[in-house]
Design a protein around this motif. Structure first.
Motif, PDB file in Angstrom:
ATOM      1  N   SER A  77       0.860  -1.180   0.000  1.00 10.40           N
ATOM      2  CA  SER A  77       0.000   0.000   0.000  1.00 10.40           C
ATOM      3  C   SER A  77       0.891   1.222   0.000  1.00 10.40           C
ATOM      4  CB  SER A  77      -0.926   0.017   1.223  1.00 10.40           C
ATOM      5  OG  SER A  77      -0.171   0.043   2.423  1.00 10.40           O
ATOM      6  N   ALA A  78       0.340   2.353  -0.412  1.00 15.62           N
ATOM      7  CA  ALA A  78       1.134   3.577  -0.469  1.00 15.62           C
ATOM      8  C   ALA A  78       1.682   3.903   0.915  1.00 15.62           C
ATOM      9  CB  ALA A  78       0.276   4.729  -0.986  1.00 15.62           C
ATOM     10  N   GLY A  79       2.991   4.078   1.003  1.00 14.73           N
ATOM     11  CA  GLY A  79       3.611   4.384   2.278  1.00 14.73           C
ATOM     12  C   GLY A  79       3.969   3.171   3.111  1.00 14.73           C
ATOM     13  N   ALA A  80       3.783   1.949   2.577  1.00 12.72           N
ATOM     14  CA  ALA A  80       4.144   0.729   3.301  1.00 12.72           C
ATOM     15  C   ALA A  80       5.627   0.428   3.088  1.00 12.72           C
ATOM     16  CB  ALA A  80       3.288  -0.441   2.819  1.00 12.72           C
ATOM     17  N   PRO A  81       6.225  -0.410   3.959  1.00 11.12           N
ATOM     18  CA  PRO A  81       7.628  -0.788   3.760  1.00 11.12           C
ATOM     19  C   PRO A  81       7.840  -1.443   2.398  1.00 11.12           C
ATOM     20  CG  PRO A  81       6.920  -1.386   5.965  1.00 11.12           C
ATOM     21  CD  PRO A  81       5.690  -0.946   5.223  1.00 11.12           C
ATOM     22  N   LEU A  82       8.969  -1.160   1.793  1.00 13.22           N
ATOM     23  CA  LEU A  82       9.290  -1.673   0.468  1.00 13.22           C
ATOM     24  C   LEU A  82       9.644  -3.155   0.539  1.00 13.22           C
ATOM     25  CD1 LEU A  82       9.685  -0.610  -2.473  1.00 13.22           C
ATOM     26  CD2 LEU A  82      12.115  -0.384  -1.919  1.00 13.22           C
ATOM     27  N   GLN A  83       9.223  -3.919  -0.475  1.00 10.33           N
ATOM     28  CA  GLN A  83       9.540  -5.337  -0.577  1.00 10.33           C
ATOM     29  C   GLN A  83      10.132  -5.611  -1.954  1.00 10.33           C
ATOM     30  OE1 GLN A  83       6.044  -7.656   0.318  1.00 10.33           O
ATOM     31  NE2 GLN A  83       5.634  -6.563   2.240  1.00 10.33           N
ATOM     32  N   VAL A  84      10.826  -6.753  -2.077  1.00  7.35           N
ATOM     33  CA  VAL A  84      11.452  -7.117  -3.340  1.00  7.35           C
ATOM     34  C   VAL A  84      11.212  -8.601  -3.601  1.00  7.35           C
ATOM     35  CG1 VAL A  84      13.689  -7.687  -2.303  1.00  7.35           C
ATOM     36  CG2 VAL A  84      13.592  -6.943  -4.689  1.00  7.35           C
TER      37      VAL A  84
ATOM     38  N   ARG B 257      -5.368  11.173   0.998  1.00  5.07           N
ATOM     39  CA  ARG B 257      -6.475  11.224   0.041  1.00  5.07           C
ATOM     40  C   ARG B 257      -6.546   9.952  -0.813  1.00  5.07           C
ATOM     41  NH1 ARG B 257      -5.780  17.229  -2.716  1.00  5.07           N
ATOM     42  NH2 ARG B 257      -6.075  18.515  -0.852  1.00  5.07           N
ATOM     43  N   ALA B 258      -5.370   9.392  -1.150  1.00  7.02           N
ATOM     44  CA  ALA B 258      -5.327   8.255  -2.077  1.00  7.02           C
ATOM     45  C   ALA B 258      -5.399   6.908  -1.377  1.00  7.02           C
ATOM     46  CB  ALA B 258      -4.042   8.318  -2.904  1.00  7.02           C
ATOM     47  N   GLU B 259      -5.402   6.887  -0.053  1.00  7.35           N
ATOM     48  CA  GLU B 259      -5.301   5.633   0.694  1.00  7.35           C
ATOM     49  C   GLU B 259      -6.365   4.627   0.259  1.00  7.35           C
ATOM     50  OE1 GLU B 259      -4.875   4.089   5.315  1.00  7.35           O
ATOM     51  OE2 GLU B 259      -5.437   6.164   4.890  1.00  7.35           O
ATOM     52  N   GLY B 260      -5.893   3.420  -0.065  1.00  7.28           N
ATOM     53  CA  GLY B 260      -6.793   2.343  -0.445  1.00  7.28           C
ATOM     54  C   GLY B 260      -7.257   2.378  -1.882  1.00  7.28           C
ATOM     55  N   ARG B 261      -6.869   3.408  -2.646  1.00 10.12           N
ATOM     56  CA  ARG B 261      -7.351   3.512  -4.025  1.00 10.12           C
ATOM     57  C   ARG B 261      -6.222   3.347  -5.039  1.00 10.12           C
ATOM     58  NH1 ARG B 261     -10.889   8.704  -4.885  1.00 10.12           N
ATOM     59  NH2 ARG B 261      -9.262   9.756  -3.677  1.00 10.12           N
ATOM     60  N   PHE B 262      -5.199   4.170  -4.941  1.00  9.36           N
ATOM     61  CA  PHE B 262      -4.069   4.096  -5.859  1.00  9.36           C
ATOM     62  C   PHE B 262      -2.916   4.883  -5.251  1.00  9.36           C
ATOM     63  CE2 PHE B 262      -7.077   7.362  -7.270  1.00  9.36           C
ATOM     64  CZ  PHE B 262      -6.312   8.511  -7.143  1.00  9.36           C
ATOM     65  N   ASP B 263      -1.760   4.758  -5.853  1.00  7.21           N
ATOM     66  CA  ASP B 263      -0.549   5.438  -5.405  1.00  7.21           C
ATOM     67  C   ASP B 263      -0.131   6.374  -6.529  1.00  7.21           C
ATOM     68  OD1 ASP B 263       1.787   6.195  -4.193  1.00  7.21           O
ATOM     69  OD2 ASP B 263       2.827   4.290  -4.486  1.00  7.21           O
TER      70      ASP B 263
ATOM     71  N   LEU C 153       5.663  16.087 -14.322  1.00 12.75           N
ATOM     72  CA  LEU C 153       5.761  14.632 -14.402  1.00 12.75           C
ATOM     73  C   LEU C 153       4.757  13.973 -13.455  1.00 12.75           C
ATOM     74  CD1 LEU C 153       7.434  12.428 -15.839  1.00 12.75           C
ATOM     75  CD2 LEU C 153       8.907  12.378 -13.819  1.00 12.75           C
ATOM     76  N   LEU C 154       3.965  13.060 -13.992  1.00 10.65           N
ATOM     77  CA  LEU C 154       2.931  12.353 -13.236  1.00 10.65           C
ATOM     78  C   LEU C 154       3.221  10.857 -13.260  1.00 10.65           C
ATOM     79  CD1 LEU C 154       0.072  12.057 -11.897  1.00 10.65           C
ATOM     80  CD2 LEU C 154      -0.846  11.961 -14.234  1.00 10.65           C
ATOM     81  N   THR C 155       3.184  10.228 -12.081  1.00 11.28           N
ATOM     82  CA  THR C 155       3.350   8.781 -11.966  1.00 11.28           C
ATOM     83  C   THR C 155       2.194   8.222 -11.144  1.00 11.28           C
ATOM     84  OG1 THR C 155       5.755   9.110 -11.921  1.00 11.28           O
ATOM     85  CG2 THR C 155       4.937   6.929 -11.356  1.00 11.28           C
ATOM     86  N   VAL C 156       1.554   7.187 -11.669  1.00  9.13           N
ATOM     87  CA  VAL C 156       0.439   6.543 -10.970  1.00  9.13           C
ATOM     88  C   VAL C 156       0.670   5.037 -10.987  1.00  9.13           C
ATOM     89  CG1 VAL C 156      -2.059   6.265 -10.804  1.00  9.13           C
ATOM     90  CG2 VAL C 156      -1.109   8.362 -11.801  1.00  9.13           C
ATOM     91  N   VAL C 157       0.523   4.396  -9.830  1.00 10.58           N
ATOM     92  CA  VAL C 157       0.620   2.940  -9.716  1.00 10.58           C
ATOM     93  C   VAL C 157      -0.726   2.420  -9.227  1.00 10.58           C
ATOM     94  CG1 VAL C 157       1.785   1.005  -8.598  1.00 10.58           C
ATOM     95  CG2 VAL C 157       3.087   3.053  -9.199  1.00 10.58           C
ATOM     96  N   ARG C 158      -1.259   1.435  -9.917  1.00 11.16           N
ATOM     97  CA  ARG C 158      -2.537   0.845  -9.513  1.00 11.16           C
ATOM     98  C   ARG C 158      -2.452  -0.671  -9.626  1.00 11.16           C
ATOM     99  NH1 ARG C 158      -5.591  -1.012 -13.875  1.00 11.16           N
ATOM    100  NH2 ARG C 158      -4.886  -0.288 -15.933  1.00 11.16           N
TER     101      ARG C 158
ATOM    102  N   PRO D  42      -9.559  -1.112 -12.464  1.00  6.30           N
ATOM    103  CA  PRO D  42      -9.556  -0.209 -13.625  1.00  6.30           C
ATOM    104  C   PRO D  42      -8.736   1.042 -13.318  1.00  6.30           C
ATOM    105  CG  PRO D  42     -11.637  -0.052 -12.451  1.00  6.30           C
ATOM    106  CD  PRO D  42     -10.886  -1.184 -11.820  1.00  6.30           C
ATOM    107  N   PRO D  43      -8.281   1.747 -14.339  1.00  7.19           N
ATOM    108  CA  PRO D  43      -7.533   2.991 -14.099  1.00  7.19           C
ATOM    109  C   PRO D  43      -8.384   3.997 -13.339  1.00  7.19           C
ATOM    110  CG  PRO D  43      -7.340   2.291 -16.395  1.00  7.19           C
ATOM    111  CD  PRO D  43      -8.396   1.437 -15.774  1.00  7.19           C
ATOM    112  N   PRO D  44      -7.777   4.789 -12.468  1.00  8.19           N
ATOM    113  CA  PRO D  44      -8.545   5.809 -11.747  1.00  8.19           C
ATOM    114  C   PRO D  44      -9.053   6.883 -12.707  1.00  8.19           C
ATOM    115  CG  PRO D  44      -6.195   6.099 -11.369  1.00  8.19           C
ATOM    116  CD  PRO D  44      -6.350   4.805 -12.103  1.00  8.19           C
ATOM    117  N   ALA D  45     -10.179   7.474 -12.363  1.00  9.28           N
ATOM    118  CA  ALA D  45     -10.722   8.564 -13.169  1.00  9.28           C
ATOM    119  C   ALA D  45      -9.826   9.790 -13.023  1.00  9.28           C
ATOM    120  CB  ALA D  45     -12.141   8.886 -12.716  1.00  9.28           C
TER     121      ALA D  45
END
Length: 377
Positions: free
Chosen positions: A62-69, A339-345, A352-357, A362-365
């Motif tokens: 989730s956005a802001g969670a610890p990174l994993q590999v 604002r984005a919690e639980g929806r997308f990052d 420059l815009l970056t979105v991860v879903r 489906p893509p966010p509106a």
């Protein structure tokens, strides 16, 4: 988190804080997209390829969670690919550390890569030799950030003693700081291992940090301590993991580029600040990106979604897009994540815009992206 000081011929590093460091995957990808060598050709197609590869190895549930590999895929990969993933993770962790430790906010304070400094700042920094990676602008002044890292084969993810490479780099950064009027700096050192991803943060012991550091990261009492001589010969110490490999060579990138081809749109008249090297780089990305039938805040965009499927079925899809011009004022990091919690990052920095879903969603509106990324009018 460590603070270090030099006393005579000895360096003393003391652990002063510890905690979970949340990393947004969109932010990590975003920072790496901006980290360009401007002496080379900048092309959207190669940036998109790097995004696809990076998002295939890394995961943030989730956005802001610890990174994993994906460690199994990581250790099975070539040294060049491991180096690319490690170096990219390091830049993302460095930025996350600045947001957590100093409450740095890209909406209020600028960030520059030392490879893309604005023209007005070039004269203040030496062009060659040792230099950090990123330059953060805080209310109290500029802070340089250095990102390093390596794969660690040992069972314990964090080492119990400093490695020769860490000591050498700290000494090099100290000399760089001294040659730039005692410039403030810090270093992040990422560890990738079987048990996950961790990072050591090194801060010089300086009164300038007293008011800048977030108190939640400070320990009530000092923790472990490392001591080592200033001019130690590191050649006798063998590392316990892979040495930090160089970034992927052009031949590797050229070979990988055959995997995905993106049509190139016709260039448009530039609207970038002529004094901004970053602005020129973003304009090059815009000129080489495919058309996108969409607008953000009534501003046309270019770019496309790419699945993170280099290692199998995609868990994520990533949008790397460039706006035709500067957008309205943007929301701060913490506000954006809430604002984005639980929806997308998502991350918007300048044009420059970056979105991860999730690939299953489906893509966010575009209206939802505006509500998350832009400050209220």
């Amino acid at each position: 988190m460590w603070q270090f000081r030099v006393q005579g011929a000895m360096v003393t590093a003391t652990q002063v804080g510890r905690g979970d460091l949340g990393v947004g995957l969109a932010r990590l990808i975003h920072i790496n997209a901006l980290a360009c060598d401007l002496n080379r050709v900048v092309d959207y197609r190669t940036k998109q390829l790097e995004v696809r590869l990076l998002a295939s190895y890394l995961d943030a549930p989730s956005a802001g969670a610890p990174l994993q590999v994906d460690h199994r895929a990581f250790v099975a990969s070539s040294r060049h690919i491991r180096g690319f993933v490690t170096e990219s993770s390091g830049l993302g962790m460095l930025t996350a550390a600045s947001e957590a430790l100093f409450a740095w906010d890209n909406a209020a304070h600028a960030l520059h890569s030392f490879d893309a400094l604005p023209g007005g700042m070039l004269s203040g920094y030496q062009s060659g030799g040792v230099r950090p990676d990123l330059l953060f602008h805080l209310p109290g002044g500029r802070v340089a950030g250095e990102a390093r890292g390596r794969h660690r084969r040992a069972k314990t993810l964090l080492p119990t003693r400093p490695l020769a490479e860490q000591k050498r780099r700290l000494q090099e950064l100290a000399l760089w700081s001294a040659s730039h009027r005692d410039h403030a700096y810090f270093m992040s050192w990422v560890w990738i291992g079987r048990s996950g991803v961790a990072v050591d943060i090194f801060l010089s012991q300086d009164q300038r940090w007293d008011g800048a550091l977030d108190a939640r990261w400070k320990r009530q009492s000092a923790g472990d301590q490392w001591r080592f001589p200033v001019e130690e010969d590191p050649l006798g110490q063998m590392p316990d993991g892979d040495p930090e490999p160089p970034p992927a060579t052009p031949s590797t990138t050229d070979a990988l580029q055959l995997v995905m081809s993106v049509p190139v749109a016709a260039p448009t008249p530039p609207r970038a600040d002529p004094l901004s090297r970053t602005g020129r780089m973003v304009q090059r990305l815009y000129d080489t990106a495919p058309e996108l039938d969409a607008e953000l805040a009534d501003i046309p965009l270019r770019g496309t979604w790419v699945p993170a499927d280099a290692l199998g079925p995609a868990q994520y899809e990533v949008l790397l897009a460039v706006l035709a011009e500067q957008p309205p004022p943007q929301a701060g990091v913490r506000e954006r994540l809430a604002r984005a919690e639980g929806r997308f990052d998502a991350c918007l920095d300048g044009r420059l815009l970056t979105v991860v879903r999730s690939a299953a969603q489906p893509p966010p509106a575009w209206q939802d992206l505006e509500q998350v990324l832009l400050s209220p009018a």
